[in-house]
Scaffold this active site. Structure first.
Site, PDB file in Angstrom:
ATOM      1  N   GLU A 320     -41.040  36.835   0.085  1.00 36.30           N
ATOM      2  CA  GLU A 320     -41.003  35.375   0.111  1.00 36.30           C
ATOM      3  C   GLU A 320     -42.333  34.717   0.456  1.00 36.30           C
ATOM      4  O   GLU A 320     -42.383  33.779   1.236  1.00 36.30           O
ATOM      5  CB  GLU A 320     -39.906  34.912   1.104  1.00 36.30           C
ATOM      6  CG  GLU A 320     -38.523  35.352   0.674  1.00 36.30           C
ATOM      7  CD  GLU A 320     -37.422  34.835   1.595  1.00 36.30           C
ATOM      8  OE1 GLU A 320     -36.462  34.260   1.071  1.00 36.30           O
ATOM      9  OE2 GLU A 320     -37.526  35.016   2.834  1.00 36.30           O
TER      10      GLU A 320
HETATM   11  C1  ACM Z   1     -35.478  38.879   2.840  1.00 39.59           C
HETATM   12  O1  ACM Z   1     -34.251  38.695   2.955  1.00 39.59           O
HETATM   13  N1  ACM Z   1     -36.293  37.846   2.751  1.00 39.59           N
HETATM   14  C2  ACM Z   1     -36.032  40.202   2.796  1.00 39.59           C
END
Ligand code: ACM
Length: 668
Positions: A320
């Protein structure tokens, strides 16, 4: 039957249901072993139960064995005669003899297999390694039951080994800090269901949770004072290792790094200053890979972490990265162009390679979330798939070792059955047998946005026991009804390890009723479930780190046992079962009384106010059921009543709506 009596008799039925589940000939083993033959040749437990170890000296196994005796004493109330277990103790005619050949170094190739033979004349446990003996002792404790007023180990011949070598539980200690005691009791729970990797998510936007002696500002400024000292880290590792569980730390970079740049704004990709993040989500602060000082910093940081952590693997997150700071930084954009890196993903791969080289220098093998997957990275890293099966498949196909977490996000409050049916290596994947071997296993992920030390156990247990079965047992073991029959007794037994998934529910209800009786609230809590997925974040309240996590949705278990019981009864009724026809009308009757009781209690307990509409909904559903059972047809307002109940109240919904629709033959 009048209603209070019905409530009591219902509780008794449920309680005896549990006991009877322990009485069936099929033992409540979870994970289900590779091969089980029930012989009926039970061993009856007395105070003279004795236990001999035969193998090389293993302090951790001596300790494990002492705890085994303590658990056995605790369950039976027997004052066992034996006080110590070790290969040095001379035990004449031991009841249980555990024989092993070696002390297994903790690694992904450790041997955890064992064979167990329980007969009236004695118990034999054999394993290659001392870890195998630990796994076998847990199986033996699951063979414990009572028949004919005696405690027994169920007579059985068992041969067992795990399907996957990587069977993990990730606990996020950044979003909400989890003290050592919380980790320890959950590590005990992991050992009970044969999980073997504790993945310790230590840093994220909301907190940097490990003491860093090289750069103390990291934990001093990045943690609100809630971090693990070196001593505590060592204590947790020793605790886990003594139970045959590896500890893999995660330092999530280059995104999810707000808590790092609070003290090192110069390492971010945009000017600071920064504060520890209080909200949940994906945030902009991202390390600047173009800053060479960052690698000098990480060289020292990983050197220190190498001293602290003892596993071969380290997780660097990598998930992310929203790229916003990178997109707005001219120096970074120029670097991407000058180095022909194409885009942010190219730059992240370049960064991951630099970090991977540092990790190799410090003798770590790199693991990261599936965003790191890129053919430029060496093949000995581990790709942790969270976004979908296709990432697992791609990684395995490209020759990377891989671990699955997509499907095992226990923070989302889905039912155990949902997770249970997700296979880490399903036939649907287009992989050769050699490529399949790249799938090391899976991990349940306990993200901590909406949990606290009070509620974490109820989010992990018992559903993680079902996931543990998926990781250990044969692929063909996937009968959901059978899993649920075993899950409840296994869950109750986890309490002996100090897990608070049931106990804290009562405590939290007492807080909500402000010390008044919790009987009425308890019935309601038993039939409601928190809303699923990420939907709680989209309700009226915006959750942040310091929000209350003490409300109705936090108290309710992710999966209502009552809801499942109701569904079974409806199914039986619809198939013409006479007992179900008698039982069903009474199942909801008590709910007709609850709104009045709670409304009265709310005068002294304002936290009850937001709960009252849920009680009203249940009353309406109870009346609806009553009327349907009487008239044998759904009244005109049935659909409206169910739709009203479907709207979340304090982020919960009743766990019986689908069954009600089925019963009333309503289609949506
Ligand atoms: C995640 O759930 N961002 C690894």
């Amino acid at each position: 039957m009048n209603r209070p009596i019905y409530i009591i008799s219902l509780l008794i039925c449920i309680a005896t249901g549990y006991l009877m589940a322990e009485n069936t000939t099929k033992p409540n083993l979870m994970p289900w072993p590779r091969s089980v033959t029930l012989t009926g040749n039970n061993y009856t437990i007395t105070k003279d139960f004795s236990f001999a170890l035969k193998g090389p000296a293993s302090q951790r196994l001596n300790d494990y064995s002492a705890r085994f005796l303590r658990r056995l004493a605790g369950r039976t109330g027997l004052f066992l005669v034996q006080k110590y277990v070790s290969p040095d103790s001379v035990i004449a005619n031991p009841v249980l003899t555990a024989t092993y050949d070696s002390i297994a170094p903790l690694s992904i190739s450790m041997n955890e297999s064992y064979t167990l033979s329980v007969k009236a004349s004695g118990i034999q446990l054999h394993a290659v390694s001392d870890i195998g003996i630990m796994r076998g002792l847990e199986t033996l404790l699951q063979l414990f039951t009572a028949v004919n007023k005696e405690f027994i180990f169920t007579g059985a011949e068992i041969s067992d080994f795990p399907r996957f070598t990587w069977r993990g539980l990730m606990i996020d200690c950044s979003r909400h800090f989890m003290p050592v005691s919380v980790l320890k009791r959950n590590i005990d729970g992991m050992a009970a269901v044969k999980l073997n990797v504790f993945h310790w998510h230590l840093t994220d936007d909301q907190g940097f949770r490990v003491e860093c002696k090289s750069f103390p500002a990291l934990h001093e400024k990045g943690s609100d004072g809630n971090y693990f000292t070196h001593e505590q880290v060592r204590e947790v590792i020793a605790y886990a290792n003594a139970r045959g569980i590896r500890v893999v730390p995660e330092f999530d970079i280059p995104g999810h790094t707000t808590s790092w740049v609070v003290s090192f704004p110069e390492f971010a990709s945009a000017p600071g200053p920064y504060q520890i993040e209080r909200k949940w989500g994906v945030f902009n602060p991202t390390l600047n890979p173009v800053n060479e000082d960052l690698y000098v910093f990480f060289d020292k940081f990983f050197a220190e972490m190498r001293e602290l952590f003892n596993d071969a693997y380290i997780h660097i997150g990598g998930d992310e990265n929203n790229g916003k700071q990178w997109n707005n930084n001219q120096q970074i954009k120029d670097f991407i162009t000058a180095n022909n890196l194409k885009d942010n993903h190219g730059l992240q791969t370049w960064f991951s390679k630099r970090i991977q080289q540092l990790l190799v220098k410090h003798n770590f093998i790199m693991m990261g979330w599936d965003e790191i997957l890129h053919p430029d990275l060496p093949k000995n890293i581990v790709v942790h798939s969270w976004r979908g099966m296709k990432y697992l498949e791609n990684a395995a196909k490209q020759g990377y070792m891989t671990v699955l977490s997509n499907g095992y996000y226990i923070d989302l409050c889905y039912h155990a059955s949902t997770h249970y049916l997700v296979d880490p290596a399903p036939d649907s994947l287009n992989l050769s047998p050699a490529e399949q071997k790249n799938i090391l296993g899976g991990e349940a992920t306990m993200w901590a946005e909406l949990i606290t030390p009070e509620t974490i156990d109820s989010r992990i247990w018992p559903r993680t026991a079902a996931i543990a079965e998926r990781f250990w047992s044969a692929k063909e073991i996937r009968d959901v009804n059978d899993m649920y029959k075993r899950l409840l007794p296994v869950s109750l037994r986890l309490e002996e390890l100090g897990l608070l998934h049931y106990a804290n529910r009562d405590m939290m209800m007492r807080r909500v009723t402000n010390g008044q009786p919790t009987d009425a609230l308890s019935l309601l809590v038993g039939i409601l479930e928190p809303i699923k997925g990420y939907t709680r974040h989209h309700e009226k309240q915006s959750f942040i780190t310091i929000s209350p996590y003490t409300r109705l949705a936090d108290i309710c278990a992710p999966e209502s046992d009552f809801g499942r019981e109701f569904a079974y009864t409806v199914e039986k009724y619809l198939s013409g079962n006479l007992q179900a026809a008698a039982e069903l009308p009474r199942m909801l009757a008590a709910f007709e009384e609850i709104p009045d009781i709670l409304a009265l209690q709310a005068e002294q307990a304002p936290m009850l106010n937001e709960i009252l509409p849920a009680a009203d909904n249940m009353k309406a559903l109870a009346k609806l059921l009553h009327q349907f059972m009487h008239d044998k047809k759904a009244p005109a307002e049935a659909k409206d009543i169910i739709e009203k109940a479907r709207k979340p109240v304090a982020e919960t919904t009743p766990a019986i709506l689908e069954s009600m629709e089925k019963l009333l033959n309503l289609t949506r």
